[in-house]
Scaffold this motif. Structure first.
Motif, mmCIF file in Angstrom:
data_model
loop_
_atom_site.group_PDB
_atom_site.id
_atom_site.type_symbol
_atom_site.label_atom_id
_atom_site.label_comp_id
_atom_site.label_asym_id
_atom_site.label_seq_id
_atom_site.Cartn_x
_atom_site.Cartn_y
_atom_site.Cartn_z
ATOM 1 N N LEU A 98 64.906 61.499 18.799
ATOM 2 C CA LEU A 98 65.644 62.734 19.081
ATOM 3 C C LEU A 98 66.278 63.301 17.821
ATOM 4 C CD1 LEU A 98 67.422 61.517 22.337
ATOM 5 C CD2 LEU A 98 65.371 62.955 22.171
ATOM 6 N N LYS A 99 66.362 64.632 17.776
ATOM 7 C CA LYS A 99 67.038 65.325 16.674
ATOM 8 C C LYS A 99 67.976 66.384 17.255
ATOM 9 C CE LYS A 99 63.776 64.508 13.028
ATOM 10 N NZ LYS A 99 63.127 65.067 11.860
ATOM 11 N N GLY A 100 68.739 65.980 18.261
ATOM 12 C CA GLY A 100 69.656 66.901 18.923
ATOM 13 C C GLY A 100 69.232 67.253 20.332
ATOM 14 N N CYS A 101 68.025 66.861 20.694
ATOM 15 C CA CYS A 101 67.499 67.171 22.022
ATOM 16 C C CYS A 101 67.927 66.118 23.044
ATOM 17 C CB CYS A 101 65.978 67.266 21.955
ATOM 18 S SG CYS A 101 65.391 68.608 20.896
ATOM 19 N N GLN A 102 67.452 66.285 24.258
ATOM 20 C CA GLN A 102 67.779 65.369 25.348
ATOM 21 C C GLN A 102 66.495 64.767 25.905
ATOM 22 O OE1 GLN A 102 69.901 67.968 28.055
ATOM 23 N NE2 GLN A 102 71.829 67.574 27.007
ATOM 24 N N ALA A 103 66.577 63.498 26.320
ATOM 25 C CA ALA A 103 65.416 62.791 26.879
ATOM 26 C C ALA A 103 65.765 62.232 28.253
ATOM 27 C CB ALA A 103 64.985 61.671 25.955
ATOM 28 N N PRO A 104 65.110 62.730 29.312
ATOM 29 C CA PRO A 104 65.344 62.178 30.642
ATOM 30 C C PRO A 104 64.553 60.893 30.851
ATOM 31 C CG PRO A 104 63.708 63.910 30.785
ATOM 32 C CD PRO A 104 64.148 63.829 29.337
ATOM 33 N N GLY A 105 65.053 60.043 31.726
ATOM 34 C CA GLY A 105 64.349 58.808 32.060
ATOM 35 C C GLY A 105 64.771 58.279 33.411
ATOM 36 N N LYS A 106 64.005 57.342 33.912
ATOM 37 C CA LYS A 106 64.286 56.776 35.232
ATOM 38 C C LYS A 106 65.492 55.849 35.207
ATOM 39 C CE LYS A 106 62.324 54.095 38.942
ATOM 40 N NZ LYS A 106 61.323 53.178 39.393
ATOM 41 N N SER A 107 65.578 55.010 34.172
ATOM 42 C CA SER A 107 66.665 54.038 34.105
ATOM 43 C C SER A 107 66.991 53.739 32.645
ATOM 44 C CB SER A 107 66.278 52.751 34.835
ATOM 45 O OG SER A 107 65.150 52.157 34.222
ATOM 46 N N PHE A 108 68.072 53.015 32.431
ATOM 47 C CA PHE A 108 68.458 52.567 31.102
ATOM 48 C C PHE A 108 67.978 51.129 30.898
ATOM 49 C CE2 PHE A 108 72.274 55.489 31.767
ATOM 50 C CZ PHE A 108 71.799 56.473 30.922
ATOM 51 N N ALA A 109 67.462 50.842 29.704
ATOM 52 C CA ALA A 109 67.035 49.479 29.355
ATOM 53 C C ALA A 109 66.868 49.419 27.842
ATOM 54 C CB ALA A 109 65.713 49.126 30.038
ATOM 55 N N ASP A 110 67.017 48.252 27.292
ATOM 56 C CA ASP A 110 66.747 48.052 25.869
ATOM 57 C C ASP A 110 65.272 47.678 25.741
ATOM 58 O OD1 ASP A 110 66.664 47.510 23.179
ATOM 59 O OD2 ASP A 110 68.216 45.972 23.212
ATOM 60 N N ILE A 111 64.418 48.682 25.761
ATOM 61 C CA ILE A 111 62.968 48.485 25.807
ATOM 62 C C ILE A 111 62.464 47.701 24.600
ATOM 63 C CG2 ILE A 111 60.715 49.639 25.837
ATOM 64 C CD1 ILE A 111 62.138 52.028 27.208
ATOM 65 N N ASN A 112 62.901 48.084 23.414
ATOM 66 C CA ASN A 112 62.371 47.485 22.192
ATOM 67 C C ASN A 112 63.278 46.396 21.605
ATOM 68 O OD1 ASN A 112 64.376 49.209 21.392
ATOM 69 N ND2 ASN A 112 63.165 50.261 19.844
ATOM 70 N N GLN A 113 64.273 45.976 22.366
ATOM 71 C CA GLN A 113 65.150 44.865 21.974
ATOM 72 C C GLN A 113 65.836 45.081 20.623
ATOM 73 O OE1 GLN A 113 65.540 42.225 24.325
ATOM 74 N NE2 GLN A 113 64.443 43.758 25.511
ATOM 75 N N ASP A 114 66.267 46.337 20.356
ATOM 76 C CA ASP A 114 66.966 46.625 19.096
ATOM 77 C C ASP A 114 68.481 46.718 19.275
ATOM 78 O OD1 ASP A 114 67.219 49.038 20.436
ATOM 79 O OD2 ASP A 114 66.406 50.259 18.798
ATOM 80 N N GLY A 115 68.948 46.417 20.479
ATOM 81 C CA GLY A 115 70.381 46.469 20.752
ATOM 82 C C GLY A 115 70.869 47.829 21.219
ATOM 83 N N LEU A 116 69.989 48.838 21.218
ATOM 84 C CA LEU A 116 70.348 50.175 21.719
ATOM 85 C C LEU A 116 69.718 50.386 23.087
ATOM 86 C CD1 LEU A 116 69.790 52.282 18.478
ATOM 87 C CD2 LEU A 116 71.968 51.519 19.437
ATOM 88 N N ILE A 117 70.413 51.115 23.923
ATOM 89 C CA ILE A 117 69.896 51.401 25.260
ATOM 90 C C ILE A 117 68.918 52.575 25.172
ATOM 91 C CG2 ILE A 117 70.508 52.074 27.616
ATOM 92 C CD1 ILE A 117 71.422 49.253 26.826
ATOM 93 N N ASP A 118 67.775 52.419 25.823
ATOM 94 C CA ASP A 118 66.720 53.426 25.857
ATOM 95 C C ASP A 118 66.593 53.948 27.283
ATOM 96 O OD1 ASP A 118 66.026 52.491 23.156
ATOM 97 O OD2 ASP A 118 65.169 50.751 24.187
ATOM 98 N N VAL A 119 65.739 54.953 27.483
ATOM 99 C CA VAL A 119 65.416 55.392 28.843
ATOM 100 C C VAL A 119 63.972 55.024 29.139
ATOM 101 C CG1 VAL A 119 67.124 57.228 29.138
ATOM 102 C CG2 VAL A 119 64.931 57.784 28.077
ATOM 103 N N THR A 120 63.729 54.639 30.378
ATOM 104 C CA THR A 120 62.392 54.260 30.818
ATOM 105 C C THR A 120 61.707 55.440 31.502
ATOM 106 O OG1 THR A 120 63.118 53.494 33.001
ATOM 107 C CG2 THR A 120 63.167 51.875 31.203
ATOM 108 N N ALA A 121 60.401 55.414 31.529
ATOM 109 C CA ALA A 121 59.574 56.377 32.272
ATOM 110 C C ALA A 121 59.937 57.828 31.966
ATOM 111 C CB ALA A 121 59.658 56.090 33.771
#
Length: 142
Positions: A98-121
């Motif tokens: 992201l560069k200021g935009c928004q990303a929708p997702g189904k749920s929150f999860a640390d998909i890539n195990q980097d310690g940050l929460i991501d969005v799924t689907a």
């Protein structure tokens, strides 16, 4: 007495739940005639004084406008953001996409195990949204 038929009114809200300085997590709600018809998670950059490419956009009332391009397909524009342009709601799973935009997702999860929460689907979630929102609507960010 016959009452006039009212047009269905649709509007969206983003409730920001957490900004940890690295990312902002939120809950997106889509209402039609005051009833929730869709909800999902939202991923954004952290708040950094509305700076280009590194900050989420300010809280406020905007328009969420469906757009389409050959490169990205169908997604949304958020025009009229103070001191910003090209703000979009598009697919992304990770905050670094992201560069200021928004990303929708189904749920929150640390998909890539980097310690940050991501969005799924994200792709599937955006596809559902573009089917529901076909005209510009009011979009309030808290």
């Amino acid at each position: 007495m016959v009452l006039p038929i009212q047009k269905p009114t649709m509007e969206a809200f983003l409730i920001r739940l957490r900004d940890n300085g690295k990312e902002t997590l939120g809950q997106f709600l889509l209402f039609q005639n005051r009833e929730i018809i869709f909800q999902c998670k939202m991923l954004e950059l952290p708040w950094k004084n509305n700076q280009h490419d590194v900050s989420c956009i300010p809280k406020g009332v905007y328009r969420l406008t469906p757009i389409e391009s050959e490169e990205r397909g169908k997604y949304f524009s958020i025009p009229d953001v103070c001191s910003r342009d090209q703000i979009r709601m598009h697919t992304a799973n990770y905050v670094h996409q992201l560069k200021g935009c928004q990303a929708p997702g189904k749920s929150f999860a640390d998909i890539n195990q980097d310690g940050l929460i991501d969005v799924t689907a994200s792709q599937k979630t955006l596809a559902e949204l573009v089917k529901l929102i076909t005209v510009p609507i009011k979009y309030t960010i808290f």
